[in-house]
Design a protein around this motif. Sequence first.
Motif, short mmCIF file in Angstrom:
data_model
loop_
_atom_site.label_atom_id
_atom_site.label_comp_id
_atom_site.label_asym_id
_atom_site.label_seq_id
_atom_site.Cartn_x
_atom_site.Cartn_y
_atom_site.Cartn_z
N ARG A 27 0.83 -1.21 0.00
CA ARG A 27 0.00 0.00 0.00
C ARG A 27 0.86 1.26 0.00
NH1 ARG A 27 -4.70 -0.22 -2.17
NH2 ARG A 27 -3.37 -1.52 -3.41
N TYR A 31 0.08 3.85 -2.85
CA TYR A 31 -0.37 5.21 -2.54
C TYR A 31 0.72 6.24 -2.82
CZ TYR A 31 -4.84 3.71 -0.68
OH TYR A 31 -6.11 3.19 -0.56
N TYR A 64 -9.07 -1.91 -9.25
CA TYR A 64 -10.05 -2.67 -8.48
C TYR A 64 -10.87 -3.62 -9.35
CZ TYR A 64 -8.62 -0.02 -4.47
OH TYR A 64 -7.87 0.50 -3.45
N LYS A 140 -4.29 -8.27 -4.65
CA LYS A 140 -5.10 -7.77 -3.54
C LYS A 140 -6.08 -8.81 -2.95
CE LYS A 140 -6.83 -3.43 -1.93
NZ LYS A 140 -6.09 -3.58 -0.69
N TYR A 167 -6.40 -4.02 7.80
CA TYR A 167 -6.89 -2.71 7.35
C TYR A 167 -6.05 -1.58 7.93
CZ TYR A 167 -10.53 -0.19 4.88
OH TYR A 167 -11.21 0.57 3.95
N ILE A 170 -2.99 -1.31 5.81
CA ILE A 170 -3.28 -0.63 4.54
C ILE A 170 -3.13 0.87 4.74
CG2 ILE A 170 -5.18 0.03 2.98
CD1 ILE A 170 -6.30 -2.78 3.22
N ASN A 171 -3.74 1.34 5.83
CA ASN A 171 -3.78 2.78 6.03
C ASN A 171 -2.49 3.35 6.60
OD1 ASN A 171 -6.60 3.91 5.31
ND2 ASN A 171 -6.91 1.85 6.14
N TRP A 271 -19.03 3.52 -2.37
CA TRP A 271 -17.71 3.94 -2.88
C TRP A 271 -17.83 5.18 -3.76
CZ3 TRP A 271 -14.32 1.94 0.02
CH2 TRP A 271 -14.40 0.62 0.46
N PHE A 274 -17.64 7.76 -1.28
CA PHE A 274 -16.33 7.70 -0.61
C PHE A 274 -15.22 8.27 -1.50
CE2 PHE A 274 -12.43 5.44 0.55
CZ PHE A 274 -12.38 5.69 1.90
N ASN A 301 -7.71 10.80 6.31
CA ASN A 301 -8.41 9.52 6.27
C ASN A 301 -7.60 8.40 6.93
OD1 ASN A 301 -8.68 6.86 4.32
ND2 ASN A 301 -10.64 7.64 5.02
N ILE A 305 -8.49 6.36 10.34
CA ILE A 305 -8.63 4.89 10.32
C ILE A 305 -7.80 4.28 11.44
CG2 ILE A 305 -7.93 2.82 9.04
CD1 ILE A 305 -10.37 3.75 7.77
N GLU A 558 -16.51 4.24 6.77
CA GLU A 558 -15.58 3.31 6.11
C GLU A 558 -15.22 2.15 7.04
OE1 GLU A 558 -11.82 5.02 5.05
OE2 GLU A 558 -11.06 3.12 4.26
N SER A 562 -16.29 -0.94 5.29
CA SER A 562 -15.23 -1.59 4.53
C SER A 562 -14.52 -2.71 5.30
CB SER A 562 -14.23 -0.53 4.07
OG SER A 562 -13.30 -1.09 3.21
N LEU A 586 -13.94 -6.19 -4.01
CA LEU A 586 -13.13 -5.07 -4.52
C LEU A 586 -13.74 -4.46 -5.77
CD1 LEU A 586 -9.64 -6.67 -3.91
CD2 LEU A 586 -10.57 -4.70 -2.72
N ASN A 589 -15.86 -1.50 -5.45
CA ASN A 589 -15.12 -0.23 -5.42
C ASN A 589 -14.86 0.28 -6.84
OD1 ASN A 589 -12.45 1.29 -5.52
ND2 ASN A 589 -12.94 1.35 -3.35
C1 LIG Z 1 -11.40 -0.68 -1.44
C2 LIG Z 1 -10.38 -0.76 -0.36
C3 LIG Z 1 -10.88 -1.33 0.86
C4 LIG Z 1 -9.60 0.46 -0.29
C5 LIG Z 1 -8.52 0.52 0.75
N1 LIG Z 1 -8.47 1.89 1.11
C6 LIG Z 1 -8.43 2.35 2.34
O1 LIG Z 1 -8.35 1.65 3.30
C7 LIG Z 1 -8.50 3.85 2.49
N2 LIG Z 1 -8.78 4.24 3.79
C8 LIG Z 1 -7.20 0.00 0.19
O2 LIG Z 1 -6.99 -1.20 0.16
O3 LIG Z 1 -6.37 0.80 -0.22
#
Ligand SMILES: CC(C)C[C@H](NC(=O)CN)C(=O)O
Length: 681
Positions: A27, A31, A64, A140, A167, A170-171, A271, A274, A301, A305, A558, A562, A586, A589
């Motif tokens: 991630r 990102y 996605y 993923k 999760y 990821i963040n 989404w 979002f 964000n 999280i 979220e 999510s 996914l 999304n």
């Molecule tokens: C669609 C995913 C769950 C997106 C996720 N994004 C986040 O957690 C953003 N807060 C990812 O896997 O990147």
Amino acid sequence: TLFSNKKKKRKKICYIFFIVVNEFCERFSYYGMRAVLVLYFRYFLLWDDDLATSIYHAFVALCYLTPILGAIIADSWLGKFKTIIYLSIVYAIGQVTMAISTIHDITDANRDGTPDNFTFHIALSMLGLILIALGTGGIKPCVAAFGGDQFQEHQSRQLNTFFSVFYLCINAGSLLSTLITPLKSVASTLMVFIAGSGMYVKTDPEGNIMWSVCKCIGFAIKNRFRHRSSSYPKREHWMDWANEKYDKLLIAQIKMVLKVLFLYIPLPMFWTLFDQKGSRWTLQATTMSGDFVSILISTVNPILILTLVPIMDRLIFPLIQKCGLNFSPLKRMTVGMLFAAMAFVSAALVQIEIDKTLPNFPSSSESQLKVVNTYSTTLNVTISPNEHLLIESFGSSADYVTFDHQDITVSLNTNPVITKAFSLIKGGRQTLIIPSDPTVMYLKEDVKSKPREGKNAIRFVNGYTADLNITNLDSIEPSATTNYTLVNQGKRDFVLRHGEQWCEFSRKFGFGASYTFLIPSTVFSDDCESITEVEDMKPNSVHMALQIPQYFLITTGEVMFSVTGLQFSYSQAPKNMKSVLQAGWLCTNAVGNIIVLIVAELGKLPKQWAEYLLFASLLVAVSIIFSIMAYFYTYIDPAEIEAQVRKEQGLEPEEMEKETLEMEEKDEDQKNEQGVKQTKI
Ligand SMILES: CC(C)C[C@H](NC(=O)CN)C(=O)O
């Protein structure tokens, strides 16, 4: 036993660690690259805003959609472990390709800093992006499902904790992504994942499962159609029409997957809202004041999280449970949607506040005009047919005058009277500059939207008798007006120079304003003191902190939607279709992103707040539909159903248990063996 259990637990934590760290790194890379992608399109490939945002959203949507491909490869052919390894290599090649595409020297033969062959760079970067989408999307669903596979059926609590930690990673990865280069992190992703190789529980792919699923569904539909007459007895489920040809276990598994996929139909709407964080809300922020715009947008964000997931998991959900309420996964997801809708109501309220402070821009059929007077005396300006303005020397009209026609005649009460005809720009804002020689008065186009990213647009009118040089600007001729330059918020200094003479001029800027600075002929004799400013557009006055509630609400949504959706997709999937359901999840999304793209293309409602409310209402409507669908959904234990079908097929439970035990022992032996090998190395 106690000792060996503890040892097993520690070992499990250890290899789960490899999986979540792998996700963190991946991630981080994704990102990190995504954060600079629009800038790369805008400033390297020189694409306009619309093209850059469309390609960006298309790329995100592709990332996605590719999970379906990854899931098919994993569940039907390579297994999750190998799929993750191979597609990570594709991912790394994509990042390298992308990195190479940014080296302008490759095609910059004349070394002027601009690439000579844009087609080459565009083709290379598109190839890179496709490979990255294939890599990131492909792995993923496998990583999430692979992590889940490490737990046994009775470990549902640990499984939920795993998905929460997953999760969080990821963040955490997305939060730190701006600090370390993406390329290094893809390499480390692979290394971390391979490091745990010997310890993982690897489930084997069961042949071309997707192909069998499609054939089985096709057969059920065909068979049902062939037996459509009422003389044939009804069957409990339409998939039961495949009974004649297909294994009962496969049919049971397909039923489970279809039930969940059906439930997913309304989910893209979440989404859609979002993902507007990154578009509409970012634009909203540029019309607000506050000096944390970029930090707020990119970090709020993930920070929320990282705070909210533990609070929800450890405090809120257990508390709700203690109150005797059954806050089932599907209820959580519904509440998550309602939170997202509330976030959009909050955004609409903020927008209403912003709108009160925004200038009154011309409509597409109107034109607006302001008058700036740098003549030596006050002037009476008549704009036909009936607009009369009294403008002081080195002053301007109070505000823009709006016309619903374009052709105007301007008269000045000079001696003799000067009259000149002009044609205004439809839908534009202009300033009529009256210089020291009013006979050469002219129109200058003004900005007609808030400067981007909270910057300020400034320009200078040279009322000095000779050419002037101003810091960072080209030299200005007497009576001329510079084009707008964007300056950041805060104190800015400008040095004005003509030959040996110079003076320094300082000005403190807010956010999103526009000014015209009028330089008089006395500028050097009074040390720049006499420079006057005309405010073309007021600075933003609604503080960005007002966006925090909407970010808080959408992130709470979220977490509920999510994180729960991720767990739900794993727990409700049959063993051989875990990745497929992750991919289906996914895909919701991807569809959400595609809806954003379509909405952006179709244009907006005339009022932004109304658009926010429309989206909020749509999501409330969708969440009601979803809650009805959820009401009729019965949670299943896929393993139990599979065991039951096996039993019905004549496979005795003892045999199954024996089989499972044998498999577990085999697994354990394999792991010990690898452990010994590793120790030897
Ligand atoms: C669609 C995913 C769950 C997106 C996720 N994004 C986040 O957690 C953003 N807060 C990812 O896997 O990147």
